[in-house]
Scaffold this active site. Structure first.
Site, PDB file in Angstrom:
ATOM      1  N   GLU A  44       0.884  -1.172   0.000  1.00 46.97           N
ATOM      2  CA  GLU A  44       0.000   0.000   0.000  1.00 46.97           C
ATOM      3  C   GLU A  44       0.917   1.216   0.000  1.00 46.97           C
ATOM      4  O   GLU A  44       1.477   1.562   1.035  1.00 46.97           O
ATOM      5  CB  GLU A  44      -0.877   0.019   1.264  1.00 46.97           C
ATOM      6  CG  GLU A  44      -1.765  -1.190   1.444  1.00 46.97           C
ATOM      7  CD  GLU A  44      -2.992  -1.145   0.553  1.00 46.97           C
ATOM      8  OE1 GLU A  44      -3.118  -0.223  -0.271  1.00 46.97           O
ATOM      9  OE2 GLU A  44      -3.816  -2.064   0.673  1.00 46.97           O
ATOM     10  N   CYS A  94      -2.514   8.929   2.589  1.00 44.59           N
ATOM     11  CA  CYS A  94      -2.336   8.429   1.227  1.00 44.59           C
ATOM     12  C   CYS A  94      -3.598   8.664   0.402  1.00 44.59           C
ATOM     13  O   CYS A  94      -3.517   8.919  -0.788  1.00 44.59           O
ATOM     14  CB  CYS A  94      -1.990   6.955   1.266  1.00 44.59           C
ATOM     15  SG  CYS A  94      -3.126   6.012   2.288  1.00 44.59           S
TER      16      CYS A  94
HETATM   17  P1  NAP Z   1       8.373   5.210   4.496  1.00 41.93           P
HETATM   18  O1  NAP Z   1       9.558   6.040   4.692  1.00 41.93           O
HETATM   19  O2  NAP Z   1       8.322   4.301   3.356  1.00 41.93           O
HETATM   20  O3  NAP Z   1       8.196   4.371   5.880  1.00 41.93           O
HETATM   21  C1  NAP Z   1       7.205   3.404   6.024  1.00 41.93           C
HETATM   22  C2  NAP Z   1       7.802   2.213   6.746  1.00 41.93           C
HETATM   23  O4  NAP Z   1       8.778   1.589   5.922  1.00 41.93           O
HETATM   24  C3  NAP Z   1       8.529   2.567   8.028  1.00 41.93           C
HETATM   25  O5  NAP Z   1       8.336   1.546   8.964  1.00 41.93           O
HETATM   26  C4  NAP Z   1       9.973   2.637   7.577  1.00 41.93           C
HETATM   27  O6  NAP Z   1      10.888   2.442   8.633  1.00 41.93           O
HETATM   28  C5  NAP Z   1      10.021   1.519   6.586  1.00 41.93           C
HETATM   29  N1  NAP Z   1      11.045   1.643   5.571  1.00 41.93           N
HETATM   30  C6  NAP Z   1      11.514   2.762   4.981  1.00 41.93           C
HETATM   31  N2  NAP Z   1      12.433   2.453   4.045  1.00 41.93           N
HETATM   32  C7  NAP Z   1      12.546   1.110   4.045  1.00 41.93           C
HETATM   33  C8  NAP Z   1      13.334   0.191   3.302  1.00 41.93           C
HETATM   34  N3  NAP Z   1      14.181   0.593   2.361  1.00 41.93           N
HETATM   35  N4  NAP Z   1      13.212  -1.123   3.568  1.00 41.93           N
HETATM   36  C9  NAP Z   1      12.348  -1.551   4.504  1.00 41.93           C
HETATM   37  N5  NAP Z   1      11.575  -0.729   5.241  1.00 41.93           N
HETATM   38  C10 NAP Z   1      11.667   0.583   5.010  1.00 41.93           C
HETATM   39  O7  NAP Z   1       7.049   6.036   4.406  1.00 41.93           O
HETATM   40  P2  NAP Z   1       6.667   7.342   5.189  1.00 41.93           P
HETATM   41  O8  NAP Z   1       7.271   8.484   4.499  1.00 41.93           O
HETATM   42  O9  NAP Z   1       6.938   7.172   6.634  1.00 41.93           O
HETATM   43  O10 NAP Z   1       5.079   7.301   4.991  1.00 41.93           O
HETATM   44  C11 NAP Z   1       4.443   8.048   4.073  1.00 41.93           C
HETATM   45  C12 NAP Z   1       4.167   7.293   2.808  1.00 41.93           C
HETATM   46  O11 NAP Z   1       3.319   6.186   3.071  1.00 41.93           O
HETATM   47  C13 NAP Z   1       3.424   8.134   1.804  1.00 41.93           C
HETATM   48  O12 NAP Z   1       3.912   7.913   0.513  1.00 41.93           O
HETATM   49  C14 NAP Z   1       1.998   7.646   1.924  1.00 41.93           C
HETATM   50  O13 NAP Z   1       1.193   7.912   0.826  1.00 41.93           O
HETATM   51  C15 NAP Z   1       2.222   6.211   2.170  1.00 41.93           C
HETATM   52  N6  NAP Z   1       1.031   5.621   2.790  1.00 41.93           N
HETATM   53  C16 NAP Z   1       0.275   4.772   2.049  1.00 41.93           C
HETATM   54  C17 NAP Z   1      -0.881   4.236   2.571  1.00 41.93           C
HETATM   55  C18 NAP Z   1      -1.730   3.301   1.782  1.00 41.93           C
HETATM   56  O14 NAP Z   1      -2.570   2.615   2.368  1.00 41.93           O
HETATM   57  N7  NAP Z   1      -1.568   3.198   0.484  1.00 41.93           N
HETATM   58  C19 NAP Z   1      -1.265   4.563   3.862  1.00 41.93           C
HETATM   59  C20 NAP Z   1      -0.473   5.440   4.580  1.00 41.93           C
HETATM   60  C21 NAP Z   1       0.693   5.949   4.033  1.00 41.93           C
HETATM   61  P3  NAP Z   1      11.641   3.690   9.336  1.00 41.93           P
HETATM   62  O15 NAP Z   1      10.588   4.549   9.937  1.00 41.93           O
HETATM   63  O16 NAP Z   1      12.491   3.022  10.354  1.00 41.93           O
HETATM   64  O17 NAP Z   1      12.409   4.387   8.262  1.00 41.93           O
END
Ligand code: NAP
Length: 470
Positions: free
Chosen positions: A234, A268
């Site tokens: 997601e 999102c």
């Molecule tokens: P993010 O940086 O991707 O972080 C999300 C999770 O992934 C965190 O637990 C993060 O850990 C982990 N993570 C980051 N890089 C990783 C990697 N290379 N390998 C494995 N795990 C990794 O996302 P965010 O910026 O916090 O969240 C916002 C994004 O999420 C936006 O793009 C939003 O649209 C999306 N989102 C989507 C939905 C949906 O249902 N489609 C819902 C909510 C949010 P750390 O915190 O330790 O870095």
């Protein structure tokens, strides 16, 4: 990224945590594996009793956990309470419906016979320990909407939550434990993102779900692909919000404000691109801009606050870059376009951004292609439904979409042509336990919620009898 609670309303570090050592991660994976052996054999009624109990505890804890979420990531306290209530509702929904959603499926008798069987059916069986990599923006909801169906299906859960919401992450582990789920059924792992690869490659971990950014999704999917493990992704969204000539423009503009700034604009499924027919453009732009300008920006712990801070300093810097790029290339900020002024009491050190409406957005601007994760809206003027659909689809994302029209023919056309996982008419996109949720294109794949969500982490097993056993 350090594992810490840093209040985004004033930049103050409230608590820090050490990441788990490798030997502790190993113990927890072993516990998830051991717990799965028993949990998979329990009845739906037993699992439902525990999940209902978790829902009751969450209701009792609502005020405390809402405050924790607000302190960790800045959502208005009213929204935090609503999130906790929604999680309890989803737990109860899955407790009540999981058995029917996972009931054996029986093909038509003629087809069974044609396959050469005396009896054949499909049984949904759990997969095993599932790793959930989760984001901070709905720190309870994102986890519960995965965990409630996963636990009801008989799987066990390993949570790697975002590093900036460790207290909410620990609360979730404690909640399922207090509800009576046996040790190992749901565990929080306080680890950084670098630890994900090792966990995912462990042979005992059956599958993974990730909600978050595209780079994180790509990385987890690549590892899972290498290990041939099932994933649900997601990812981001840049949802279109179409306003067509027959729309109730006043209502569409009022709803647009909420649709854009919910969760401080960091959702999102927030509407991000407002695509308005020229016949109603002026009226919509005026009403929408007034609504955005009148929002109360401030301390998210205050009951009257509409918009709190951006969750992370880098997040605000990213948003500022996107807006500055658009303005430098000719977009007009009808309101906002900068940090809010006059916030006192320490809030001047927080990561606030003023609700912003950008008009005159063109394809050359970054805001046209990238997700704005904050209270920033882009406005487009179009001359026809065809053009509206083209602009709506001119994105790499495909999470949800919103359309305002009173014309049934236009609505049907949008259902047919909008490239998104959802089309919401005369209202705004919202998730509900009974409706599947997920995207297409770079918004990810797989579905959460409803029957689709609970079946993602099941083994749809074909059971075929050439003759009946005795
Ligand atoms: P993010 O940086 O991707 O972080 C999300 C999770 O992934 C965190 O637990 C993060 O850990 C982990 N993570 C980051 N890089 C990783 C990697 N290379 N390998 C494995 N795990 C990794 O996302 P965010 O910026 O916090 O969240 C916002 C994004 O999420 C936006 O793009 C939003 O649209 C999306 N989102 C989507 C939905 C949906 O249902 N489609 C819902 C909510 C949010 P750390 O915190 O330790 O870095």
């Amino acid at each position: 990224m350090p594992i810490a609670t840093v209040n985004p309303a004033n930049g103050e570090t409230l608590r820090t945590f050490d990441a788990l050592e490798d030997d502790e991660i190993e113990k927890r994976i072993a516990a998830a594996d051991a717990a799965f052996r028993d949990h998979r054999t329990t009845t739906f009624a037993e699992r439902a009793r525990l999940l209902d109990r978790a829902a009751g505890l969450l209701d009792e804890d609502r005020e405390d956990i809402a405050r924790t979420m607000t302190l960790e990531m800045g959502k208005p306290i009213t929204a935090a309470r609503a999130e906790a209530a929604k999680c309890a509702k989803a737990m109860r929904w899955y407790a009540a419906h999981a058995e029917e959603l996972l009931a054996d499926e029986h093909p038509a008798a003629a087809d069974v016979e044609d396959s050469g069987a005396v009896r054949a059916y499909v049984r949904y069986r759990p997969l095993g320990p599932v790793l959930a990599v989760m984001p901070w923006n709905f720190p309870l909801w994102q986890v519960v909407r995965f965990a409630a169906p996963a636990l009801m299906a008989g799987n066990t859960c390993l949570l790697k939550h975002a590093s900036n919401v460790p207290q909410t992450a620990l609360y979730l582990g404690d909640l399922f434990h207090r509800a009576g789920f046996p040790a190992g059924c749901f565990q929080t792992l306080l680890v950084g993102s670098k630890a994900v690869e090792g966990i995912l490659r462990d042979r005992r971990v059956a599958a993974a779900t990730l909600t978050g950014s595209e780079p994180a999704g790509r990385s987890v999917a690549a590892i899972a692909g290498d290990e041939v493990k099932h994933t649900v992704l997601e990812l981001g969204g840049s949802d279109p919000y179409l306003v067509l000539p027959s729309a109730d423009v006043a209502k569409a503009a009022r709803t647009a404000v909420t649709a854009r700034v919910q969760n401080n604009g960091q959702s999102c499924i927030a509407a991000k691109r407002f695509i308005v027919h020229t016949e109603v453009y002026e009226e919509f732009a005026e009403r929408f801009t007034v609504g955005m300008r009148e929002l109360t920006v401030g301390d998210p712990l205050e009951e009257t606050t509409d918009v709190g801070p951006i969750a992370m300093e880098q997040g605000r810097a990213d948003l500022e870059e996107l807006v500055d790029d658009a303005v430098n290339r000719g977009a007009e900020a009808l309101c906002g376009g900068k940090r809010p002024e006059g916030l006192g009491g320490g809030l001047e050190n927080g990561w606030f951004y003023a609700p912003t409406v950008l008009a005159g957005v063109t394809p050359g601007m970054r805001v046209h292609r990238e997700e704005t994760f904050g209270p920033v809206a882009t406005l487009y003027r179009v001359d026809s439904l065809d053009e509206a659909v083209d602009v709506a689809n001119d994105t790499s994302f495909g999470l949800s979409s919103n359309v305002w029209t009173r014309d049934a023919g236009e609505a049907e056309r949008c259902v047919r042509d909008l490239q998104a996982g959802g089309v919401f008419f005369n209202g705004m996109t919202a998730s509900h336990p009974a409706l599947p949720f997920g995207g297409v294109k770079r918004s990810g794949y797989g579905r959460e919620l409803a029957g689709h969500g609970i079946r993602e982490f099941c083994n749809a097993t074909t059971v075929w009898y050439g003759s009946e056993p005795r």
